[in-house]
Write an enzyme that holds these catalytic residues in place. Structure first.
Site, PDB file in Angstrom:
ATOM      1  N   TYR A  19      15.100  -6.403  -5.612  1.00 25.60           N
ATOM      2  CA  TYR A  19      15.504  -6.223  -7.186  1.00 25.60           C
ATOM      3  C   TYR A  19      16.735  -6.927  -7.501  1.00 25.60           C
ATOM      4  O   TYR A  19      16.767  -6.494  -8.390  1.00 25.60           O
ATOM      5  CB  TYR A  19      15.831  -4.998  -7.011  1.00 25.60           C
ATOM      6  CG  TYR A  19      13.925  -4.137  -7.546  1.00 25.60           C
ATOM      7  CD1 TYR A  19      13.593  -3.988  -5.738  1.00 25.60           C
ATOM      8  CD2 TYR A  19      13.620  -3.130  -8.161  1.00 25.60           C
ATOM      9  CE1 TYR A  19      12.100  -3.318  -5.954  1.00 25.60           C
ATOM     10  CE2 TYR A  19      11.897  -2.650  -8.343  1.00 25.60           C
ATOM     11  CZ  TYR A  19      11.325  -2.761  -6.608  1.00 25.60           C
ATOM     12  OH  TYR A  19      10.395  -2.007  -6.333  1.00 25.60           O
ATOM     13  N   LYS A  33      10.067  -2.101   7.057  1.00 26.63           N
ATOM     14  CA  LYS A  33       8.782  -2.839   8.121  1.00 26.63           C
ATOM     15  C   LYS A  33       9.924  -4.029   8.526  1.00 26.63           C
ATOM     16  O   LYS A  33       9.797  -5.127   8.764  1.00 26.63           O
ATOM     17  CB  LYS A  33       8.278  -3.729   6.400  1.00 26.63           C
ATOM     18  CG  LYS A  33       6.957  -4.572   6.895  1.00 26.63           C
ATOM     19  CD  LYS A  33       6.595  -3.457   7.484  1.00 26.63           C
ATOM     20  CE  LYS A  33       4.867  -4.034   8.182  1.00 26.63           C
ATOM     21  NZ  LYS A  33       3.980  -3.506   8.760  1.00 26.63           N
ATOM     22  N   ASP A  71       3.848   1.415   6.484  1.00 25.42           N
ATOM     23  CA  ASP A  71       2.978   1.554   5.810  1.00 25.42           C
ATOM     24  C   ASP A  71       2.088   3.060   7.018  1.00 25.42           C
ATOM     25  O   ASP A  71       1.308   3.871   6.233  1.00 25.42           O
ATOM     26  CB  ASP A  71       1.846   0.558   6.892  1.00 25.42           C
ATOM     27  CG  ASP A  71       2.786  -0.747   7.805  1.00 25.42           C
ATOM     28  OD1 ASP A  71       3.292   0.090   8.295  1.00 25.42           O
ATOM     29  OD2 ASP A  71       1.548  -1.497   8.433  1.00 25.42           O
ATOM     30  N   ASP A 125       9.895   2.358  -3.971  1.00 22.00           N
ATOM     31  CA  ASP A 125       9.220   2.100  -5.638  1.00 22.00           C
ATOM     32  C   ASP A 125       8.109   2.906  -4.788  1.00 22.00           C
ATOM     33  O   ASP A 125       7.287   4.284  -5.908  1.00 22.00           O
ATOM     34  CB  ASP A 125       9.248   1.151  -5.932  1.00 22.00           C
ATOM     35  CG  ASP A 125       9.113   1.338  -7.955  1.00 22.00           C
ATOM     36  OD1 ASP A 125       8.886   1.923  -8.086  1.00 22.00           O
ATOM     37  OD2 ASP A 125       9.316  -0.293  -8.773  1.00 22.00           O
ATOM     38  N   ASP A 155       5.867   6.654  -6.277  1.00 18.46           N
ATOM     39  CA  ASP A 155       3.828   6.650  -6.928  1.00 18.46           C
ATOM     40  C   ASP A 155       3.182   7.608  -6.373  1.00 18.46           C
ATOM     41  O   ASP A 155       3.082   8.669  -6.691  1.00 18.46           O
ATOM     42  CB  ASP A 155       3.726   5.787  -7.302  1.00 18.46           C
ATOM     43  CG  ASP A 155       4.883   5.059  -8.586  1.00 18.46           C
ATOM     44  OD1 ASP A 155       6.192   5.024  -8.728  1.00 18.46           O
ATOM     45  OD2 ASP A 155       4.131   4.358  -8.860  1.00 18.46           O
TER      46      ASP A 155
HETATM   47 MG    MG Z   1       8.152   3.141 -10.103  1.00 17.38          MG
END
Ligand code: MG
Ligand code: NAI
Length: 369
Positions: free
Chosen positions: A148, A199, A232, A256, A260
């Site tokens: 980011y 990962k 994963d 992030d 969710d």
């Molecule tokens: Mg988000």
């Protein structure tokens, strides 16, 4: 448990900066402020609110996103920031959102994004045969680097040979401080299990650093059962058996996405709260969801994510009894079906906020669980 506050020794007022932003963010933030007014009245203590109109509207009107010096001003003058959401269909590149939200996160160096996934009521989870005790973990997303940082570029834009590069930054200090935050949280809150995810099998350079720092840190916290899962595998395990998780620490992008997924496991975007933190500094508290343009302005948005973010705010400013009372009022609203339609009720945004504020006014700070 703290006793209700003593009128003879009033606590110092706390100052809250309110940035409602755009769309549904504006509607839900109003309800969180309403709930905060109710708890401060019940506590006999003062919260002072100051609103800032940094938003799509303001940007379209005069070009302002985050004014110069805003982050320093917020850090110097406020105890906490209550934030709504940013995003507007009229601003395709989301420029104002990047400047304001990412600007505040980066300038205030809010490196912890805390996202609790706690089931308020068994009816809210889409998982079969899962109850409140099975879904109660907190995800700490690294919030200051990773993918980011907006480093990269596009070469031969628009051509068939176009190349786009987006760099990922992992620093030893950045990785260590978020992992340490997770371990310290587990120790303080008596949570015995911590899972670090990455990962590193496919990203050996960037996430290999996470592996090495994790190996060094876990030795310092022998009482915490710590483990690693590739992201994963973790996503699959969160759905198969979420009860195994208490504290999860993740790099920025992975956190992030996982948050969710976690939000969906406990009732959806409408109920998920978050806090952006740097210990000892002003924190920023916001629902996980965005400006929800499809439902914005129609009194449909669920205010619970924002109200629970306000509860996290109270915790951080040192008002734990008030935070617990607010959470209990939210729990009661879900139990009694006084909710918006996304989680099965028939009330509007502001009616849910009224119900929660009214419940606090009637019950006082009560006996928080
Ligand atoms: Mg988000
Ligand atoms: P979103 O979170 O706004 O919406 C995703 C889905 O959840 C939609 O179906 C929406 O209707 C629903 N939803 C969201 N909040 C809700 C609430 N309070 N109650 C009930 N349902 C709710 O994410 P989306 O659609 O990807 O993005 C919309 C805009 O928000 C975009 O401009 C995006 O960039 C921005 N955004 C801003 C964020 C922030 O300010 N922190 C975070 C995520 C997106």
């Amino acid at each position: 448990m703290l006793p209700p506050s003593d009128a003879a020794s009033p606590r110092p007022a706390k100052r809250i900066a309110v940035i409602p932003g755009d769309g549904a963010g504006v509607e839900v933030t109003a309800e969180a402020v309403k709930a905060l007014h109710a708890v401060s009245a019940a506590a006999g203590a003062t919260l002072e609110f100051q609103h800032f109109d940094w938003s799509a509207e303001r940007y379209l009107r005069d070009g302002t996103t985050l004014p110069a010096g805003a982050a320093e001003m917020l850090a110097a003058e406020f105890d906490a920031i209550l934030f709504g959401a940013l995003g507007d269909p009229r601003i395709a590149d989301n420029r104002h959102a990047a400047d304001i939200l990412l600007g505040l996160r980066f300038q205030l160096d809010l490196y912890v994004n805390a996202r609790p996934c706690q089931l308020l009521d068994a009816r809210l989870t889409p998982l079969r045969d899962r109850g409140e005790r099975d879904l109660d973990f907190i995800l700490f997303r690294e919030n200051s680097e990773g993918l980011y940082v907006n480093i990269g570029g596009v070469f031969k834009r628009g051509s068939a040979d176009e190349i786009a590069v987006q760099e990922q930054i992992n620093t030893r200090k950045g990785v260590e401080r978020i992992l340490r935050y997770g371990f310290e949280y587990a120790r303080r809150e008596k949570r015995s299990r911590l899972c670090m995810t990455d990962k590193s099998n496919a990203l050996p350079h960037g996430h290999g650093l996470w592996q090495r720092v994790f190996a060094a840190l876990r030795a310092e916290y022998p009482e915490i059962e710590s483990r690693h899962l590739y992201v994963d595998a973790l996503a699959a395990e969160m759905v198969r058996d979420p009860a195994q998780f208490q504290v999860i620490v993740a790099p920025n992008l992975l956190g992030d996405i996982l948050s969710d997924l976690g939000a969906q496991l406990v009732g959806g975007m409408g109920v998920a709260p978050s806090a952006n933190l740097h210990p000892g500094r002003v924190g920023l508290f916001e629902p996980v969801h965005g400006s929800a343009p499809k439902i914005a302005g129609r009194n449909l948005a669920n205010p619970i994510g924002s109200v629970l973010s306000a509860a996290m705010l109270l915790e951080e400013i040192g008002w734990p009894a008030e935070a617990a009372a607010l959470r209990e009022a939210v729990r009661a609203s879900v139990r009694e079906g006084k909710t918006t339609s996304d989680i099965g009720g028939s009330l509007g945004t502001s009616q849910v906020g009224d119900w929660i504020a009214d419940r606090i006014a009637r019950q006082g700070l009560g006996r928080p669980r």
